[in-house]
Design an enzyme around this catalytic site. Structure first.
Site, mmCIF file in Angstrom:
data_model
loop_
_atom_site.group_PDB
_atom_site.id
_atom_site.type_symbol
_atom_site.label_atom_id
_atom_site.label_comp_id
_atom_site.label_asym_id
_atom_site.label_seq_id
_atom_site.Cartn_x
_atom_site.Cartn_y
_atom_site.Cartn_z
ATOM 1 N N ASP A 52 0.843 -1.203 0.000
ATOM 2 C CA ASP A 52 0.000 0.000 0.000
ATOM 3 C C ASP A 52 0.877 1.253 0.000
ATOM 4 O O ASP A 52 0.365 2.372 -0.044
ATOM 5 C CB ASP A 52 -1.015 -0.005 1.157
ATOM 6 C CG ASP A 52 -0.376 -0.147 2.513
ATOM 7 O OD1 ASP A 52 0.866 -0.203 2.595
ATOM 8 O OD2 ASP A 52 -1.119 -0.194 3.522
ATOM 9 N N SER A 53 2.216 1.043 -0.028
ATOM 10 C CA SER A 53 3.128 2.165 -0.280
ATOM 11 C C SER A 53 2.867 2.744 -1.668
ATOM 12 O O SER A 53 3.364 3.834 -1.986
ATOM 13 C CB SER A 53 4.589 1.718 -0.143
ATOM 14 O OG SER A 53 4.821 0.550 -0.904
ATOM 15 N N ASP A 91 -1.042 -6.042 -0.107
ATOM 16 C CA ASP A 91 -1.520 -5.408 1.127
ATOM 17 C C ASP A 91 -3.033 -5.223 1.075
ATOM 18 O O ASP A 91 -3.564 -4.684 0.089
ATOM 19 C CB ASP A 91 -0.894 -4.008 1.274
ATOM 20 C CG ASP A 91 0.366 -4.034 2.117
ATOM 21 O OD1 ASP A 91 0.472 -4.870 3.041
ATOM 22 O OD2 ASP A 91 1.259 -3.198 1.851
ATOM 23 N N LYS A 121 -1.399 -9.393 2.790
ATOM 24 C CA LYS A 121 -0.655 -8.950 3.982
ATOM 25 C C LYS A 121 -1.535 -7.998 4.778
ATOM 26 O O LYS A 121 -2.238 -7.164 4.203
ATOM 27 C CB LYS A 121 0.652 -8.262 3.575
ATOM 28 C CG LYS A 121 1.423 -7.673 4.764
ATOM 29 C CD LYS A 121 2.874 -7.376 4.432
ATOM 30 C CE LYS A 121 3.132 -6.046 3.774
ATOM 31 N NZ LYS A 121 2.709 -4.868 4.558
ATOM 32 N N GLU A 123 -1.604 -5.580 8.599
ATOM 33 C CA GLU A 123 -0.780 -4.965 9.649
ATOM 34 C C GLU A 123 -1.445 -5.140 11.010
ATOM 35 O O GLU A 123 -2.648 -4.877 11.153
ATOM 36 C CB GLU A 123 -0.607 -3.470 9.364
ATOM 37 C CG GLU A 123 0.153 -3.192 8.073
ATOM 38 C CD GLU A 123 0.398 -1.705 7.832
ATOM 39 O OE1 GLU A 123 0.045 -0.875 8.709
ATOM 40 O OE2 GLU A 123 0.941 -1.376 6.765
ATOM 41 N N GLU A 190 9.041 -4.189 10.576
ATOM 42 C CA GLU A 190 9.507 -2.905 10.043
ATOM 43 C C GLU A 190 10.057 -2.022 11.150
ATOM 44 O O GLU A 190 9.397 -1.790 12.173
ATOM 45 C CB GLU A 190 8.341 -2.201 9.314
ATOM 46 C CG GLU A 190 8.744 -0.860 8.725
ATOM 47 C CD GLU A 190 7.772 -0.334 7.672
ATOM 48 O OE1 GLU A 190 6.822 -1.046 7.291
ATOM 49 O OE2 GLU A 190 7.987 0.816 7.239
HETATM 50 O O1 KIV Z 1 3.594 -1.109 1.607
HETATM 51 C C1 KIV Z 1 4.778 -1.491 1.626
HETATM 52 O O2 KIV Z 1 5.556 -1.240 0.700
HETATM 53 C C2 KIV Z 1 5.222 -2.253 2.780
HETATM 54 C C3 KIV Z 1 6.694 -2.521 2.904
HETATM 55 C C4 KIV Z 1 7.398 -1.298 3.334
HETATM 56 C C5 KIV Z 1 6.980 -3.664 3.804
HETATM 57 O O3 KIV Z 1 4.442 -2.647 3.575
#
Ligand code: KIV
Length: 272
Positions: A52-53, A91, A121, A123, A190
């Protein structure tokens, strides 16, 4: 061609656990589109994270919070079309799994069905335990994410290292164990102290993939746009830049503009 690429035709969640058992480090990078995914996959990267980056890197938001489930599915389906070997993890975005386990499962199913991804994924630790279990019960592999979890940035109020204090470190260890017991196949840690990350990696059988978590874990992940230097404002200590694409691309664009303005481009060979 990398050694790992010769050994594994396709990376699965089981491959990652085997890699940990064999002491082979796991490489993970982000991708959000077809072209980048093709390059990252072809280089032999074990896991591609549709993170989600994308909210920061692709859309220019300050945090990961605004990206939607539909947008994540769009990015993930583009990535899937570019890969042959990597395991693709997506994510589940903020607001699509926190309120209740049924919503979490619905979001995970949409990602798997509409994008063709291989895993999701999420969190967090014990707060999302029921959601994690619900998703896993449906046969969808789940990767956990603990430590500095960017979807909680407004709770933390800062991007500094997490779990430096005993209480938070203890909670992180318990959360990691809980995620393993539930059936998660891996956990991202992280921005936590290297000693803590190593302790967690040694105490679990599932792989721990670190970002800013030192070298004592089972694998590493970086945001691709950061490690190839397309972004240049973000300079955390853990980031190693393998290219300076911001400068390279700026020079290329500058040269192109100059050639267009001067009439040098196109030349006789570049026309019909
Ligand atoms: O969203 C992302 O890119 C991440 C990584 C930094 C692990 O969760």
């Amino acid at each position: 061609m990398s050694i790992a690429k010769k050994e594994y035709k396709r990376i699965t969640t089981k491959t990652l656990v085997d890699m940990k058992q064999n002491g082979e480090k796991i490489s993970m990078l982000t991708a959000y589109d077809y072209t980048m995914a093709k390059i990252v996959d072809n280089a032999g990267t074990d896991v591609i994270l549709v993170g989600d980056s994308a909210s920061n890197v692709m859309a220019g938001h300050e945090t990961t919070l605004p990206i939607t489930l539909d947008q994540m599915i769009y990015h993930a389906s583009s990535v899937i079309r570019g890969i042959e070997r990597s395991l693709v993890v997506v994510d589940i975005p903020f607001g699509s799994y926190q309120s209740d386990p049924k919503e979490a499962l619905r979001s995970a199913i949409r990602i798997m069905k509409e994008s063709g991804a291989h895993a999701v994924k999420v969190e967090g630790g014990k707060e999302i335990k029921e959601s994690v279990k619900r998703i896993l019960n449906a046969g969808i592999p789940v990767m956990g994410h603990l430590g500095l979890t960017p979807q909680s940035i407004y709770k933390f109020g800062t991007y500094t290292v997490r779990a430096k204090e005993k209480e938070e470190a203890e909670k992180l260890k318990q959360d990691a164990l809980m995620l393993e017991k539930c059936g998660c196949f891996a956990i991202v840690l992280e921005k936590v102290p290297a000693t803590l990350a190593e302790e967690v990696a040694k105490s679990l059988t599932i792989p721990i993939i670190g970002i800013g978590a030192g070298g004592g874990v089972d694998g590493q992940v970086l945001v691709t746009h950061d490690m190839i230097g397309m972004t240049h404002e973000f300079n955390p200590r853990f980031l190693r830049r393998y290219l300076d694409l911001y400068s390279e691309m700026s020079n290329a664009f500058g040269n192109y503009i100059a050639d267009v303005k001067s009439g040098d481009f196109p030349n006789e060979k570049e026309q019909y």
